[in-house]
Design an enzyme around this catalytic site. Structure first.
Site, mmCIF file in Angstrom:
data_model
loop_
_atom_site.group_PDB
_atom_site.id
_atom_site.type_symbol
_atom_site.label_atom_id
_atom_site.label_comp_id
_atom_site.label_asym_id
_atom_site.label_seq_id
_atom_site.Cartn_x
_atom_site.Cartn_y
_atom_site.Cartn_z
ATOM 1 N N GLY A 178 38.624 45.438 35.746
ATOM 2 C CA GLY A 178 38.551 46.000 34.733
ATOM 3 C C GLY A 178 38.097 45.071 33.899
ATOM 4 O O GLY A 178 38.351 44.581 33.664
ATOM 5 N N GLN A 238 37.225 43.431 24.953
ATOM 6 C CA GLN A 238 36.909 41.837 25.599
ATOM 7 C C GLN A 238 36.056 40.872 25.560
ATOM 8 O O GLN A 238 35.498 40.040 25.839
ATOM 9 C CB GLN A 238 37.753 42.081 26.906
ATOM 10 C CG GLN A 238 39.209 42.255 27.473
ATOM 11 C CD GLN A 238 39.244 42.245 28.683
ATOM 12 O OE1 GLN A 238 39.099 43.434 29.243
ATOM 13 N NE2 GLN A 238 40.150 41.349 28.898
ATOM 14 N N CYS A 279 45.134 39.215 33.742
ATOM 15 C CA CYS A 279 43.625 39.305 32.387
ATOM 16 C C CYS A 279 42.886 38.323 31.983
ATOM 17 O O CYS A 279 43.300 37.130 31.964
ATOM 18 C CB CYS A 279 44.710 39.975 31.047
ATOM 19 S SG CYS A 279 43.596 40.476 29.941
ATOM 20 N N LEU A 280 41.065 39.171 31.779
ATOM 21 C CA LEU A 280 40.528 37.916 31.984
ATOM 22 C C LEU A 280 40.608 37.309 30.630
ATOM 23 O O LEU A 280 39.981 36.437 30.349
ATOM 24 C CB LEU A 280 39.373 38.906 31.800
ATOM 25 C CG LEU A 280 38.449 39.850 33.709
ATOM 26 C CD1 LEU A 280 37.353 40.484 33.762
ATOM 27 C CD2 LEU A 280 38.630 38.199 34.308
ATOM 28 N N HIS A 306 45.915 48.732 32.138
ATOM 29 C CA HIS A 306 46.160 47.904 31.543
ATOM 30 C C HIS A 306 44.937 47.931 30.656
ATOM 31 O O HIS A 306 44.801 47.080 29.672
ATOM 32 C CB HIS A 306 45.845 46.498 32.729
ATOM 33 C CG HIS A 306 45.958 45.648 31.814
ATOM 34 N ND1 HIS A 306 46.470 43.971 32.683
ATOM 35 C CD2 HIS A 306 44.284 44.714 31.470
ATOM 36 C CE1 HIS A 306 45.947 43.029 32.231
ATOM 37 N NE2 HIS A 306 44.851 43.699 30.887
ATOM 38 N N GLU A 307 43.698 48.427 30.926
ATOM 39 C CA GLU A 307 42.496 48.319 29.867
ATOM 40 C C GLU A 307 43.282 49.088 29.048
ATOM 41 O O GLU A 307 42.408 49.273 27.921
ATOM 42 C CB GLU A 307 41.303 48.740 30.676
ATOM 43 C CG GLU A 307 41.176 47.903 32.285
ATOM 44 C CD GLU A 307 41.016 46.471 31.920
ATOM 45 O OE1 GLU A 307 40.494 46.236 31.062
ATOM 46 O OE2 GLU A 307 41.516 45.787 32.888
ATOM 47 N N HIS A 313 44.161 47.790 26.294
ATOM 48 C CA HIS A 313 43.026 46.638 24.971
ATOM 49 C C HIS A 313 43.128 47.627 24.306
ATOM 50 O O HIS A 313 42.674 47.611 23.003
ATOM 51 C CB HIS A 313 41.970 46.683 26.218
ATOM 52 C CG HIS A 313 42.528 44.869 26.989
ATOM 53 N ND1 HIS A 313 42.641 44.184 26.446
ATOM 54 C CD2 HIS A 313 42.721 44.748 28.104
ATOM 55 C CE1 HIS A 313 43.059 42.844 27.329
ATOM 56 N NE2 HIS A 313 42.899 43.613 28.845
HETATM 57 NI NI NI Z 1 43.102 42.882 30.372
#
Ligand code: NI
Length: 163
Positions: free
Chosen positions: A42, A47, A90-91, A132-133, A136
């Protein structure tokens, strides 16, 4: 390809703006490229430094089942009362997974790339990933979901390692 923005970059704490009728297809293509290259399941627009309400996800591709979806101006219409804890990565916060409690099921509405408004009932990892996304887009990361003592225990070494 754009770089993934890393915590504690302030863009990750900023609520994103609605997209409306703007054509974001090129941006969505770029988001999928960054997500698959990362590699992740995701990715939200902030991000990659774009403060717009868009996320992409593909919860199946790592298991050989491509299920890409792009969610523009998403809304969580309903969340189950039943919650569960799962360790999330998380990236934007590399190597600092955290246990996050969330509702187990949601009803998600979003605009797709054709401009259609879609409603989907999500369960399991998809429900987890979408929440989660979605966070963000509200300027929230996994650390913001933790009790203060646990947050400090996970965030302090992360920040020290990046200092
Ligand atoms: Ni994330």
């Amino acid at each position: 390809m754009r770089e993934v923005v890393l915590w504690p970059d302030p863009r990750l704490s900023t609520p994103c703006a609605p997209v409306g009728s703007e054509d974001v297809s090129a941006l969505v293509t770029e988001m999928f490229e960054v997500m698959y290259a990362a590699p992740g399941r995701g990715l939200a627009a902030p991000q990659i430094g774009v403060l717009k309400r868009i996320f992409v996800m593909d919860c199946g591709w790592k298991d050989g089942d491509m299920t890409p979806i792009a969610c523009i101006d998403p809304e969580i219409l309903w969340s189950s009362a039943e919650t569960g804890e799962m360790t999330e990565g998380c990236l934007s916060i590399p190597d600092a997974p955290a246990p996050v409690t969330r509702p187990l099921e949601i009803r998600l509405a979003y605009t797709d790339l054709t401009g259609a408004r879609i409603e989907q009932h999500l369960t399991g990892f998809e429900a987890r990933c979408a929440q989660h996304e979605f966070d963000h887009l509200e300027g929230r990361v996994i650390f913001d979901r933790l009790a203060p003592d646990l947050r400090a225990a996970l965030e302090t070494p992360y920040l020290e390692a990046r200092a």
